[in-house]
Scaffold this motif. Sequence first.
Motif, mmCIF file in Angstrom:
data_model
loop_
_atom_site.group_PDB
_atom_site.id
_atom_site.type_symbol
_atom_site.label_atom_id
_atom_site.label_comp_id
_atom_site.label_asym_id
_atom_site.label_seq_id
_atom_site.Cartn_x
_atom_site.Cartn_y
_atom_site.Cartn_z
ATOM 1 N N LYS A 289 31.287 43.088 43.192
ATOM 2 C CA LYS A 289 32.149 43.149 44.350
ATOM 3 C C LYS A 289 31.884 41.838 45.279
ATOM 4 N N LYS A 290 30.791 41.673 45.424
ATOM 5 C CA LYS A 290 29.873 40.749 46.361
ATOM 6 C C LYS A 290 29.944 39.350 45.826
ATOM 7 N N ARG A 291 29.535 39.115 44.547
ATOM 8 C CA ARG A 291 29.711 38.075 43.963
ATOM 9 C C ARG A 291 30.351 38.047 42.560
ATOM 10 N N SER A 292 31.587 38.013 42.580
ATOM 11 C CA SER A 292 32.233 38.172 41.301
ATOM 12 C C SER A 292 32.187 36.853 40.109
ATOM 13 N N ASP A 293 31.431 35.903 40.607
ATOM 14 C CA ASP A 293 31.301 34.599 39.951
ATOM 15 C C ASP A 293 29.621 34.646 39.468
ATOM 16 N N TRP A 294 28.975 35.598 39.592
ATOM 17 C CA TRP A 294 27.683 35.714 39.288
ATOM 18 C C TRP A 294 27.425 36.012 37.581
ATOM 19 N N PRO A 295 27.000 35.640 36.858
ATOM 20 C CA PRO A 295 27.056 36.002 35.519
ATOM 21 C C PRO A 295 25.971 37.158 35.601
ATOM 22 N N LYS A 296 25.109 37.527 36.408
ATOM 23 C CA LYS A 296 23.965 38.561 36.437
ATOM 24 C C LYS A 296 24.608 39.774 36.901
ATOM 25 N N ALA A 297 25.801 39.704 37.527
ATOM 26 C CA ALA A 297 26.356 40.762 38.036
ATOM 27 C C ALA A 297 27.217 41.392 37.048
ATOM 28 N N CYS A 298 27.746 40.626 36.188
ATOM 29 C CA CYS A 298 28.515 41.023 35.140
ATOM 30 C C CYS A 298 27.468 41.814 34.053
ATOM 31 N N TYR A 299 26.429 40.890 33.854
ATOM 32 C CA TYR A 299 25.531 41.616 33.166
ATOM 33 C C TYR A 299 24.690 42.914 33.297
ATOM 34 N N ARG A 300 24.493 42.973 34.584
ATOM 35 C CA ARG A 300 24.079 44.384 35.200
ATOM 36 C C ARG A 300 24.764 45.701 34.915
ATOM 37 N N GLN A 301 26.115 44.981 34.937
ATOM 38 C CA GLN A 301 27.323 46.245 34.919
ATOM 39 C C GLN A 301 27.448 46.550 33.386
ATOM 40 N N GLY A 302 27.338 45.364 32.492
ATOM 41 C CA GLY A 302 27.319 45.667 30.747
ATOM 42 C C GLY A 302 26.054 46.470 30.371
ATOM 43 N N ILE A 303 25.071 46.155 31.021
ATOM 44 C CA ILE A 303 23.964 46.920 30.361
ATOM 45 C C ILE A 303 23.706 48.471 30.967
ATOM 46 N N ALA A 304 24.450 48.615 32.084
ATOM 47 C CA ALA A 304 24.540 49.946 32.601
ATOM 48 C C ALA A 304 25.550 50.712 31.824
ATOM 49 N N LEU A 305 26.530 50.173 31.468
ATOM 50 C CA LEU A 305 27.602 50.654 30.787
ATOM 51 C C LEU A 305 27.140 51.000 29.161
ATOM 52 N N MET A 306 26.209 50.035 28.664
ATOM 53 C CA MET A 306 25.777 50.326 27.571
ATOM 54 C C MET A 306 24.928 51.658 27.483
ATOM 55 N N SER A 307 24.112 51.999 28.513
ATOM 56 C CA SER A 307 23.416 53.234 28.649
ATOM 57 C C SER A 307 24.137 54.271 29.009
ATOM 58 N N LEU A 308 25.244 54.196 29.338
ATOM 59 C CA LEU A 308 26.112 55.415 29.442
ATOM 60 C C LEU A 308 27.118 55.436 28.348
ATOM 61 N N LYS A 309 26.776 54.751 27.213
ATOM 62 C CA LYS A 309 27.516 54.703 25.778
ATOM 63 C C LYS A 309 29.077 54.449 26.263
ATOM 64 N N ASP A 310 29.209 53.630 26.929
ATOM 65 C CA ASP A 310 30.706 53.076 27.041
ATOM 66 C C ASP A 310 30.532 51.697 26.686
ATOM 67 N N TYR A 311 30.731 51.640 25.215
ATOM 68 C CA TYR A 311 30.523 50.157 24.734
ATOM 69 C C TYR A 311 31.746 49.403 24.775
ATOM 70 N N LYS A 312 32.995 49.856 24.958
ATOM 71 C CA LYS A 312 34.070 48.992 25.102
ATOM 72 C C LYS A 312 33.929 48.236 26.484
ATOM 73 N N GLY A 313 33.593 49.121 27.472
ATOM 74 C CA GLY A 313 33.396 48.516 28.834
ATOM 75 C C GLY A 313 32.338 47.668 28.978
ATOM 76 N N ALA A 314 31.093 48.004 28.165
ATOM 77 C CA ALA A 314 29.966 46.970 28.030
ATOM 78 C C ALA A 314 30.629 45.485 27.955
ATOM 79 N N CYS A 315 31.224 45.881 26.380
ATOM 80 C CA CYS A 315 31.481 44.320 25.819
ATOM 81 C C CYS A 315 32.450 43.716 26.963
#
Length: 351
Positions: A289-315
């Motif tokens: 929300k703070k930095r929508s154009d920051w790749p690391k922000a998207c990466y952090r969200q993807g990794i967290a979703l993988m840990s939650l086994k939400d692989y579609k959201g992670a992708c």
Amino acid sequence: MAPPPPRRPAPTPSAVDAMRGMLLQAAFDGDLVIFKKLAGFLDKGRGRVRETVEAVTVDSDNEEMKGLGVLHLAAGNGKLEMCRHLVEDLLMDVDILDSAGCCEIVELLLAKGAYTDSVTCCGTPLHIAATEGQDGTMKILLNHNADYNKMVNGMTPLYFAVNAASVKCVRLLVQAGAVANGDYFLTALINAPKNVSAECLNCVLGVGVGSSWNATDNKEPLDKMKMAELKSQGNKAAGRKKFLSAAEFYSMALDLDPEDATLFSNRSLCWLHMGKPLLSLLDAIECRKKRSDWPKACYRQGIALMSLKDYKGACESLLDALKLDPGSSELKDVLRKAMESLKVTRSVKAR
């Protein structure tokens, strides 16, 4: 001998129904004058006004309204004087179930002996207060020994308070002794991460329950420490794999600068290392929300979703990251793993 006064004709059924509707409306409006006149007329001089009034309920196709009585309507609309008349003058049953009310009305009903843990389809009064974020009402109920761990349909008031993102209600419940009811609690919250807040879950997990954060490695007052120093201390703690301490430093820094996306990113990583993927996801969402154009922000969200086994959201999140940084080999590798996990999951479900 004087002749007896002429008797009034008995009202027709339709007229009685109309008066009952008017009685309910008067209770809702808090119009005591009209209410008393209608109650007396419906009682027909039998001296059973309380029973007559209690028998009048809403007849509606709306399941939330059906069956509500005059006390429900008066309490729900905050009509304290009407409630006083019903409880103190007519001695109505204060345990008639309801799903709303204000603090003064709650105090009044409890003072008259209302049961704090009566159960409706919405739960106990404490469940309802948590759902509505009514911390004032909740405090009153807890002071009257309401059961803060009572389960209704498998869930406690704490679940509803967190889901309503009411930090004040969560704090009150946790301080009273409420606990998350096992894996089901967090699993249920995972299904709707946008409806909860990191602050609420921090309270549930025993982090930051007090009025301020207390770093384990440094007791210097918050107002004397600069944000940069707090961030530096957090980075050092994370480097030593002291992730709880690091998360505390980052949280104190966020108190000074809640718009710093890097702090959310760093704390997200800490939660992940501590085995708290839901908290990690919440911070990653804030980071994006703070930095929508920051790749690391998207990466952090993807990794967290993988840990939650939400692989579609992670992708999806990792693909967003790769669009912002198409040359990153690390992002390509992580995205490939997420896609493979998604294929495996879909294959298992297909069987």
